[in-house]
Design an enzyme around this catalytic site. Structure first.
Site, PDB file in Angstrom:
ATOM      1  N   GLU A 157       0.632  -1.290  -0.058  1.00 35.83           N
ATOM      2  CA  GLU A 157      -0.350   0.026  -0.451  1.00 35.83           C
ATOM      3  C   GLU A 157       1.106   0.870  -0.137  1.00 35.83           C
ATOM      4  O   GLU A 157       0.780   2.300   0.676  1.00 35.83           O
ATOM      5  CB  GLU A 157      -0.824   0.201   0.847  1.00 35.83           C
ATOM      6  N   GLU A 272      -6.372 -10.948  -1.075  1.00 34.49           N
ATOM      7  CA  GLU A 272      -6.507 -10.023   0.491  1.00 34.49           C
ATOM      8  C   GLU A 272      -8.310 -10.642   0.367  1.00 34.49           C
ATOM      9  O   GLU A 272      -9.250  -9.720   0.622  1.00 34.49           O
ATOM     10  CB  GLU A 272      -6.750  -8.864   1.206  1.00 34.49           C
TER      11      GLU A 272
END
Length: 365
Positions: A157, A272
């Site tokens: 991220e 995820e």
């Protein structure tokens, strides 16, 4: 021989979820997700935390039967391993690896570098000592798991267009103290410590068909292009897949992005996956049906791209999902977010069948 088009596959999969779930359930009680994925050379796995497997035998059995890989939710993050500088504790992370080994599962590493769950001391240390702080952490982490973990989320991220930084980079402590090259350096440091690893850049918000995710797709693609052109040893892109029912999804837009990534010579992993149903107000069964339909569309698009190596869901059961265990994420009506393949009682839902038939329909890798 009848050749099914992509549209045919989507329609058939959707019908499976919406119209024939109970009938299919009668014929798939002996089937498993990894049993559907493995013949196509795909992986299926899920995330866990050690406190969950410690107390739940059903969860342990489900991992054993359904999965080929396991991912630690928090145990390998920097803040967990080295809350106090110089005191590195791999105990919890090692237990995840041992759990996987005892059940015949591989383990993915998650995540070497992330702006959250960062020890409080790191920011000041990077200000004073620069990249050496990062180098020490990554080298020790990769060396500790050398020969035990091959697939790693090296940087997690690092993109945030809203931060208004050059190249849409997240205005993190890493960017502030080390500059934009820290991303490439992290991959190089990891490969130097363990040349056999498969290093992934992992990111969320790459799948909805709206301006927010389009901006992140554009920025991530530019980052990947830069890393590749600079000779950075990056193996692939991890696409988290935290889908939200209240946001639009267009399979063709997502498929185009996947092909653009694959054209860079990178592999892709869905890392995820879960589906947030907080925007849905229907009955539980109707919510399950709609979540299953969204899963089918997403997975059919993802697994049609041969560069995609498999799927990891962010947990197996709603009982342990972060969407049901965070005060900021829970549904306002007090019911469970029906976000994962199994409900809180480990009963399969349409989401499970979406995974199963998407694996069955996927082209052989």
């Amino acid at each position: 021989m009848t050749v099914m088009t992509r549209r045919d596959l989507l329609a058939a999969a959707g019908a499976t979820v919406a119209g024939t779930m109970e009938a299919r359930a009668q014929t798939t009680t002996d089937k498993t997700l990894i049993g559907a994925a493995k013949p196509k050379n795909l992986i299926y796995g899920a995330a866990l935390a050690t406190w969950q497997t410690d107390r739940d035998a059903t969860l342990r059995r489900t991992f054993d039967r359904q999965c080929s890989t396991v991912v630690p939710e928090w145990e390998m993050k920097w803040g967990t391993i080295e809350a106090t500088r110089g005191t590195r504790n791999y105990g919890a992370a090692d237990r995840v690896v041992s759990f996987g080994a005892s059940h015949g599962l591989t383990c993915r590493g998650h995540a070497a570098i992330w702006h959250r769950n960062l020890p409080k001391w790191v920011d000041a240390a990077m200000r004073d000592e620069g990249i050496s702080v990062l180098a020490t952490h990554i080298s020790d982490l990769m060396t500790h798991y050398k020969g035990k973990i091959k697939s790693w989320d090296i940087v997690n991220e690092a993109i945030e267009p809203k931060d208004s930084q050059a190249n849409s980079l997240r205005n993190s402590a890493f960017l502030q103290r080390l500059g934009p090259d820290y991303i490439g350096r992290a991959f190089t440091l990891a490969a130097e410590a363990d040349p056999s690893i498969q290093g992934f850049y992992n990111e969320y918000g790459l799948y909805h068909n709206d301006s927010t995710d389009q901006a992140r797709r554009t920025a991530v693609l530019a980052l990947l292009e830069k890393l590749k052109s600079s000779g950075v040893p990056i193996y692939g892109l991890g696409i988290q897949g935290h889908l939200a029912m209240g946001r639009p999804f267009d399979a063709s837009v997502f498929s185009t992005f996947l092909r653009q990534v694959a054209n860079l010579g990178l592999k892709i992993l869905i890392t995820e996956l879960d589906i947030d149903d907080r925007s849905l107000t229907q009955t539980v069964s109707e919510r399950d049906r709609l979540v299953g339909e969204r899963a089918t569309k997403f997975l059919t698009a993802a697994l049609s791209e041969r560069a995609v190596e498999g799927v990891v869901t962010w947990g197996l059961s709603d009982k342990y999902s972060w969407l049901n265990n965070s005060v900021y994420q829970k549904r306002s009506d007090g019911t469970m977010n029906r976000c994962l393949p199994y409900d809180e009682n480990f009963q399969t839902k349409p989401f499970w069948y979406s995974l199963y038939y998407a694996f069955k329909s996927a082209p052989l890798r």
